[in-house]
Design an enzyme around this catalytic site. Sequence first.
Site, short mmCIF file in Angstrom:
data_model
loop_
_atom_site.label_atom_id
_atom_site.label_comp_id
_atom_site.label_asym_id
_atom_site.label_seq_id
_atom_site.Cartn_x
_atom_site.Cartn_y
_atom_site.Cartn_z
N HIS A 1 0.81 -1.23 0.00
CA HIS A 1 0.00 0.00 0.00
C HIS A 1 0.84 1.28 0.00
CE1 HIS A 1 0.32 0.15 4.52
NE2 HIS A 1 0.25 1.44 4.27
N ASP B 1 -1.28 -7.30 1.31
CA ASP B 1 -0.50 -6.06 1.41
C ASP B 1 0.99 -6.41 1.57
OD1 ASP B 1 0.18 -3.42 1.64
OD2 ASP B 1 -0.68 -3.14 3.64
N SER C 1 4.27 1.70 8.46
CA SER C 1 3.84 0.73 7.45
C SER C 1 4.99 0.15 6.66
CB SER C 1 2.90 1.40 6.46
OG SER C 1 1.62 1.40 6.98
N1 ARG Z 1 -1.14 2.27 7.52
C1 ARG Z 1 -0.25 2.82 8.49
C2 ARG Z 1 0.97 3.41 7.79
O1 ARG Z 1 0.83 3.76 6.65
C3 ARG Z 1 0.07 1.83 9.56
C4 ARG Z 1 -0.86 2.03 10.67
C5 ARG Z 1 -0.77 1.01 11.74
N2 ARG Z 1 -1.71 1.41 12.72
C6 ARG Z 1 -1.86 0.85 13.90
N3 ARG Z 1 -2.72 1.33 14.72
N4 ARG Z 1 -1.15 -0.18 14.23
O2 ARG Z 1 2.00 3.68 8.35
#
Ligand code: ARG
Length: 274
Positions: free
Chosen positions: A65, A116, A213
């Site tokens: 992503h 992902d 992420s």
């Molecule tokens: N999608 C997020 C990013 O782009 C990761 C978020 C993880 N969130 C969590 N509450 N563990 O970095």
Amino acid sequence: MVHQSLKVGHAVCGRTAISDDTGRVFGGKPARLGYFPWQVRLRTYDGKVGGGALVSDGWILTAAHLFDGSRQTTVHGGIVNLQGLSPEKALPVEDAFLHPNYRPQADGSEPNFEHDVALVKLRARAKLGANLSPVCLPAAGETSPLRAGRLGYITGWGKTEVRDRPIFLQYAEVPVVGMDKCRGLDYRGKRPRFTDNMVCAGQPGTDSCQGDSGGPFVLRDLRHPSRHVVRGIVSFGPQQCGSYGVYTHVGRYLAWIVKTMREHGSWEDEETRA
Ligand code: ARG
């Protein structure tokens, strides 16, 4: 043309200099060089930042992503401190490979982080050392749900309780928990998909967060306790960090990972050997 034999399951992988400094990101503490030598930092062309894990001297495992736009990325490894990062110190990237079934918002509305996972190929083999070395990949067949209660480390330069962008790599130890814990969180009216290709982990006060992420969730190898194995990739969670987060179940993608590395794993500057 003879293909280069690929050392998947590197002879030396998953070694950490972390000793007893474990306490028990969000609720984490700053890492030192060599604690998580596989951790890299990615910045995509459209400015998204995230993490990744070196899984060999030429490949980085990360989240798909992060590449919603361009496939171009800048990768820095062998560091914990983001200050003074210069483009010249980046590891040159050749290409990024997203899982072929990754479809963000499959039905056009609800978030979908299924599959992902992505691999980034470096243009040349990285020079490994104490501060930069790969994490181990799971063994073939490690596809069942991870046992709740098992502890692993999460790492990243993502948001903490005090800063949006910490300068030092943060780490924390979190347990695997049942998927119901992740399902029950507040996604602001959105209904993300949860599947067996995901792992839920965290605990109140300790979690990954925005900017983490793509980074790894590593568990100790039960058979070789000095090794760490990447079992998860930071994928998604509620906007409000600090409880549980969802990780891509790496063991479920081992076949795709190995196949991709084999198919694309030769480097121009090296001699082909028989
Ligand atoms: N999608 C997020 C990013 O782009 C990761 C978020 C993880 N969130 C969590 N509450 N563990 O970095």
